[in-house]
Design a protein around this motif. Structure first.
Motif, mmCIF file in Angstrom:
data_model
loop_
_atom_site.group_PDB
_atom_site.id
_atom_site.type_symbol
_atom_site.label_atom_id
_atom_site.label_comp_id
_atom_site.label_asym_id
_atom_site.label_seq_id
_atom_site.Cartn_x
_atom_site.Cartn_y
_atom_site.Cartn_z
ATOM 1 N N UNK A 150 0.728 -1.249 0.020
ATOM 2 C CA UNK A 150 -0.074 0.113 0.089
ATOM 3 C C UNK A 150 0.754 1.439 -0.182
ATOM 4 N N UNK A 151 0.396 2.281 -0.346
ATOM 5 C CA UNK A 151 1.033 3.575 -0.548
ATOM 6 C C UNK A 151 0.095 4.465 -0.058
ATOM 7 N N UNK A 152 0.362 5.413 1.017
ATOM 8 C CA UNK A 152 -0.506 6.147 1.762
ATOM 9 C C UNK A 152 -0.862 7.434 0.644
ATOM 10 N N UNK A 153 -2.117 7.703 0.497
ATOM 11 C CA UNK A 153 -2.437 8.788 -0.162
ATOM 12 C C UNK A 153 -3.042 9.976 0.902
ATOM 13 N N UNK A 154 -2.096 11.137 1.348
ATOM 14 C CA UNK A 154 -2.566 11.995 1.982
ATOM 15 C C UNK A 154 -3.136 13.334 1.556
ATOM 16 N N UNK A 155 -3.737 12.991 0.315
ATOM 17 C CA UNK A 155 -4.370 14.082 -0.404
ATOM 18 C C UNK A 155 -5.744 14.850 0.464
ATOM 19 N N UNK A 156 -6.409 13.847 1.199
ATOM 20 C CA UNK A 156 -7.424 14.579 2.244
ATOM 21 C C UNK A 156 -7.030 15.582 3.216
ATOM 22 N N UNK A 157 -5.623 15.580 3.493
ATOM 23 C CA UNK A 157 -4.922 16.546 4.536
ATOM 24 C C UNK A 157 -4.683 17.755 3.634
ATOM 25 N N UNK A 158 -5.271 18.869 3.948
ATOM 26 C CA UNK A 158 -5.126 20.302 3.402
ATOM 27 C C UNK A 158 -3.641 20.730 3.694
ATOM 28 N N UNK A 159 -3.072 21.509 2.759
ATOM 29 C CA UNK A 159 -1.487 22.040 3.125
ATOM 30 C C UNK A 159 -0.325 21.148 2.883
ATOM 31 N N UNK A 160 0.867 21.761 3.296
ATOM 32 C CA UNK A 160 2.095 20.849 2.862
ATOM 33 C C UNK A 160 2.291 19.846 3.916
ATOM 34 N N UNK A 161 2.386 18.538 3.625
ATOM 35 C CA UNK A 161 2.530 17.602 4.781
ATOM 36 C C UNK A 161 4.046 17.435 4.941
ATOM 37 N N UNK A 162 4.539 17.577 6.007
ATOM 38 C CA UNK A 162 6.072 17.386 6.281
ATOM 39 C C UNK A 162 6.215 16.395 7.359
ATOM 40 N N UNK A 163 7.326 15.352 6.828
ATOM 41 C CA UNK A 163 7.789 14.206 7.560
ATOM 42 C C UNK A 163 9.060 14.450 8.050
#
Ligand code: URA
Length: 440
Positions: free
Chosen positions: A67-80
């Motif tokens: 699986x690959x996570x799709x973080x598009x439901x989260x608004x803004x720049x996602x930083x890890x």
């Protein structure tokens, strides 16, 4: 295509093609390529290395093995962020709230500790009620509402790494830069963030013993991430000495809270301020010239601590621990370890200290071990400190007094005391970006 021919090709030092690497990874995950052939390939890679293109192809094949996570439901720049592992490394607990308070989004999956290194999930679970297994909708909702959420791995992320790492572990093929870089970056890419800060540790407690080796690993990982379209920067930081003074789950949470209140040990605070500034720049939430000031303001205004409280509450935990760290689990017994001789602490073996903490119940020697959240080690003296014979070097915490003798012996063998004051290394040694590595 035959795996035999690919092993032969790598043995001769030739580069494998993207199609060959994909065949190999897929075949291994599906059980068609046996462990003995993959072991031979891993050893050939250790001796012959991989080109940057091969390393990228290996990483992408591994990333897409599950699986690959799709973080598009989260608004803004996602930083890890990712740390290559260390003792007393509680930086995620400090960085995530700072970044969230400045408008970055931290949607993070973390791991548990094994052996001498701790894991963020165990540290967070030491907070009463804190839940690290949430479904995706809940995870996205919390990040959108509070700016941050940290959970354990969900779904079938990067199964190729699970199989490959288990094989590397028993075939002496762990310490190989292309294999480490692809293992770490496949997981970071699959976790879905837009920007990634890598904290590459170097020193006795780290995989990479010298800053030069750490720089090679950092460059490989930055190049893989950039080629995959992510913004990636690596900081090379010191791990000869455990970070901060606390090693053990609840002990580390209380130390992280102290840093978010503007206090805490100087080494931990300095590393966290620097890493947080880099994460803000990567997330487009600060400029290089002003990021450090923004981090300071976020801490001194209490906004970073408020973000930690919001995350704890949203994940079902008792957020009053942020104002009352004494409500965190505490071990029933403590034992003071005294210096056998006077002088200066000349060297500390971070790995040995991590093992002492594990023996007290703070870590696992086997996956199924149950943790004692209050257990661990408080390092009263660290490298460079003067110490008199009989003075307290460290305090051990455990739920069972019978654990102290063995842990004390381990801890004492990790301290080296001599007559001369050692020269202290810088804590932040270098920065690697797409243009290469700059040592400070
Ligand atoms: N951490 C990882 O995730 N993989 C490695 O190969 C080494 C450290």
């Amino acid at each position: 295509m035959r795996m035999y021919d690919l092993i032969e090709k790598k043995k001769r030092g030739e580069a494998l093609t993207e199609a060959e690497i994909s065949y190999m990874v897929q075949g291994f995950v599906e059980g068609e390529i046996p462990d003995y052939q993959m072991s031979a390939m891993l050893m050939a890679i250790c001796f012959q290395g991989m080109t940057p293109d091969e390393t990228s192809a290996l990483t992408l094949s591994m990333e897409h093995s599950g699986d690959v996570m799709d973080l598009s439901p989260i608004q803004g720049c996602k930083v890890d962020k990712h740390s290559t592992g260390g003792v007393g490394d509680k930086t995620t607990l400090i960085l995530a709230p700072i970044v969230a308070a400045c408008g970055g989004r931290v949607a993070k999956m973390s791991g548990r500790g094994l052996g001498h290194t701790g894991g963020t999930i165990d540290k967070l679970e030491s907070i009463p009620g804190f839940c690290t297994s949430l479904d995706r909708e809940e995870f996205f909702r919390i990040v959108n509402e509070t700016g941050l959420c940290v959970i354990g791995q969900t779904g079938n992320l990067v199964p190729a790494d699970k199989k490959l790492y288990a094989l590397r572990d028993v075939t002496a093929t762990v310490d190989c830069i292309p294999l480490i870089a692809s293992s770490i970056m496949s997981k970071k890419l699959a976790a879905g963030s837009d920007a990634i800060l890598l904290d590459v540790k170097t020193g006795s407690g780290a995989f990479m013993k010298t800053p030069e080796e750490a720089a090679k690993l950092a460059e490989a990982m930055v190049s893989i991430g950039t080629a995959a379209g992510r913004r990636v920067v690596a900081m090379i930081t010191e791990m000869d000495i455990p970070l901060g003074r606390m090693v053990g789950n609840a002990l580390e949470v209380s130390e992280a809270i102290a840093v978010l209140k503007g206090g805490g040990p100087e080494d931990l605070a300095e590393v966290c301020r620097t890493l947080a500034a880099e994460m803000l720049i990567l997330a487009g939430k600060a400029e290089p010239g002003t990021a450090a000031r923004k981090v300071e303001e976020t801490i001194s205004s209490g906004r970073a601590l408020d973000r930690l409280k919001a995350m704890i509450k949203a994940q079902g935990g008792d957020s009053s621990v942020a104002d009352h760290p004494e409500r965190l689990p505490k071990a029933l017994f403590h034992h003071e370890v005294k210096a056998p001789a006077g002088g200066y602490v000349n060297h500390m073996d971070a790995e040995g200290i991590g093992l002492a903490s594990m023996m007290l119940g703070a870590g696992r020697s086997r996956k199924e071990d149950v943790l004692d959240y209050g257990a661990g080690v408080e390092l009263v003296k660290k490298t460079g400190d003067a110490v008199k014979a009989g003075e307290i070097l460290a305090v051990l915490w455990a739920g069972n007094e019978g654990l102290f003798a063995e842990a004390e012996a381990r801890l004492l063998s990790s301290y080296e005391i001599s007559g001369c004051r050692p020269a202290l290394r810088k804590r932040i040694l270098a920065k690697t970006d797409v243009n290469g590595t700059r040592f400070f």
